[in-house]
Design an enzyme around this catalytic site. Structure first.
Site, short mmCIF file in Angstrom:
data_model
loop_
_atom_site.label_atom_id
_atom_site.label_comp_id
_atom_site.label_asym_id
_atom_site.label_seq_id
_atom_site.Cartn_x
_atom_site.Cartn_y
_atom_site.Cartn_z
CB SER A 1 -0.92 0.01 1.22
OG SER A 1 -1.79 -1.11 1.18
N GLY B 1 0.96 3.15 -6.49
CA GLY B 1 0.85 4.40 -7.25
C GLY B 1 -0.06 5.46 -6.64
NE ARG C 1 -3.30 -1.23 -13.90
CZ ARG C 1 -3.14 -0.91 -12.63
NH1 ARG C 1 -3.23 -1.84 -11.69
NH2 ARG C 1 -2.91 0.33 -12.29
CG HIS D 1 -4.09 -6.82 -7.47
ND1 HIS D 1 -4.11 -5.86 -6.48
CD2 HIS D 1 -5.21 -7.57 -7.28
CE1 HIS D 1 -5.19 -6.01 -5.74
NE2 HIS D 1 -5.88 -7.05 -6.20
#
Ligand code: ADP
Length: 466
Positions: free
Chosen positions: A43, A47, A292, A400
């Site tokens: 975290s 970004g 993405r 992720h």
């Protein structure tokens, strides 16, 4: 038992901090256990892109960036995950995004930048950025709220086991075993355990096991603690997990290292303002407005590492700050040139080909139609006509893990028989089913914070058993 706490939170990222803040706010005695020597996990280094249809400053209206709504955010999210996510889970975080953002501003001192981006897969300008330009701009406010309410954070403390008498559905979580240095400590839990331990992007074995398409050679954007042992521990006491094969590559990471630093955020922030992606031959290879997973696969298919994002001076204040770009140039990540020909030379790209690509793209933008890749243009996009021009190299890296523990809309962990495990909550990247096959950029932070708040609020309401 060596000690007792009402609520034990595993992990000190967005989810854990938000959960601890709300649990402590609900009157519980709360401790966050963090295995790393520093707080914040992925975290704090991410970004800092936060999707919310609105905010208390009403930025979208102020900047005249068109329409948005909770419903639109929800629909984009469901579509962006190929409808593999659970609508009732998506609702929790799209509904919770704006209140959580305002909460961090009001109680935590979070400061937003006066900009909004439209990023891959989103149909509106809803991606917020804080003045720090990274996740720390939210973790610090959350930490401040949590600590002001009395929650404690203990670093260098790793969860090694969860105590539950039976795996039958009546049996609650009783406590946890943790290792601090060389000491093993058993902590009794009065109210609830909240798992907020993040994803498994750094666990090569799990990546390989769940998705053989994620090759060993891929870099990873994550902090070293993003390993999935807590998922296995939760499974061992009966928790269900789902969608573990859904693993996201971040298309814009630094090509050699996989680092997601500030320069690597610009290609993500830029699509709504006209940024262009090209390969080493100076050709576009994908619709820049794409998700993405689509962009990453298109990059890999070029078989030419790296690819580049191109932008111009006028786009900088829309995406970030001049100081960020200057720092990136000093680091060697951004390449700057006065003309497109000079930029091509600096990148080692054929200048004729790049010139033609950019001229074509400028024309498509003026005409409002992209016959090559179907890019949709908006009136705030800027053509690459006036220099100086900038480029940043990019390549996909593991980012992720969308799968994880099964939860319901109250953030309760569900067992393999479909029943709630009493006194056990989870939030953030450790959970599955919130993003489906592909997480849209900027959705992770509101997910972790909204579900963290939900878990913390509900955990505090549990009956104290000690
Ligand atoms: P999220 O965004 O879901 O909150 P983060 O990656 O930011 O996820 O935070 C998760 C945190 O959990 C990290 O700081 C990580 O080091 C911590 N963590 C992971 N596994 C354990 C464990 N076994 N014991 C204690 N902390 C853990």
């Amino acid at each position: 038992w060596d000690e007792t706490w009402d609520v034990v939170v595993i992990g000190s990222g967005f989810a854990g901090l938000a959960a601890a803040a709300e649990a402590a706010g609900g009157g519980a005695k709360v401790i966050i256990l963090e295995k790393m020597p520093t707080y914040g996990g992925n975290s704090i280094i991410n970004g800092g892109e936060y999707n919310s249809w609105d905010d208390q400053l009403h930025l979208r209206e102020k900047l005249q960036l068109g329409e948005d709504s909770v419903e639109l955010h929800k629909n984009d999210t469901l579509k962006g995950g190929d409808f593999y996510s659970f609508p009732e889970l998506v609702e929790v975080f799209v509904n919770g995004a704006t209140p959580a953002l305002n909460w961090m501003i009001e109680e935590g001192g979070c400061k937003l930048r006066n900009i909004l981006n439209r990023t891959g897969g989103h149909s509106a300008y809803r991606t917020h950025t804080n003045v720090e330009g990274v996740g720390r701009g939210y973790t610090e406010p959350l930490k401040k709220i949590a600590e002001s309410r009395g929650a404690k954070i203990r670093l260098n403390t790793k969860l090694t086991w969860i105590w539950r008498r039976d795996a039958d559905s009546q049996s609650p979580i009783e406590g946890v075993e943790v290792v601090t240095g060389r000491k093993t400590v058993n902590i009794r839990i009065g109210k609830a355990l909240i798992m907020a331990s993040g994803g498994f992007g750094r666990d090569k074995k799990m990546l390989r096991e769940y998705n053989p398409g994620i090759l060993d050679e891929y870099n990873c954007t994550n902090h070293p603690g993003a390993t999935g042992e807590t998922i296995r521990m939760a499974q061992a006491i009966g928790a269900d997990s789902l969608q573990l094969a859904f693993i996201q590559l971040y298309p814009y990471a630094a090509p050699d290292t996989g680092i997601l630093d500030v320069p690597a955020i610009y290609p993500f922030r830029g699509p709504g303002y006209g940024i262009v992606y090209v390969n080493k031959l100076g050709k576009r290879f994908v619709n820049e407005m794409e998700r993405r997973d689509v962009v990453s696969m298109a990059q890999i298919k070029t078989k030419m590492k790296p690819t580049y994002s191109l932008f111009c001076e006028a786009m900088i204040p829309k995406m970030g700050t001049k100081e960020e770009v200057e720092k990136g140039i000093a680091k060697g990540r951004f390449v700057k040139a006065d003309t497109m020909t000079e930029l091509a030379q600096k990148l080692g790209i054929p200048a004729d080909s790049l010139g033609e690509t950019i001229r074509n793209h400028n024309r498509y933008m003026a005409e409002g139609k992209d016959p090559e890749f179907g890019r949709q243009f908006t009136k705030v996009m800027i053509p690459l006509t006036e220099g100086p021009f900038y480029a940043v190299a990019q390549w996909p890296a593991v980012h992720h893990t969308m799968g994880g523990l099964r939860i319901n809309k109250d953030a309760q962990v569900i067992d393999i028989w479909g029943k709630v495990i009493p006194c056990f909550y989870a939030a953030g990247e450790v959970t599955g089913g919130v993003h489906g096959a592909n997480r849209l950029g900027g959705n992770a932070i509101p997910d972790a914070i909204a579900f963290g708040r939900m878990a913390g609020t509900n955990a505090a309401k549990e009956k104290r058993r000690t």
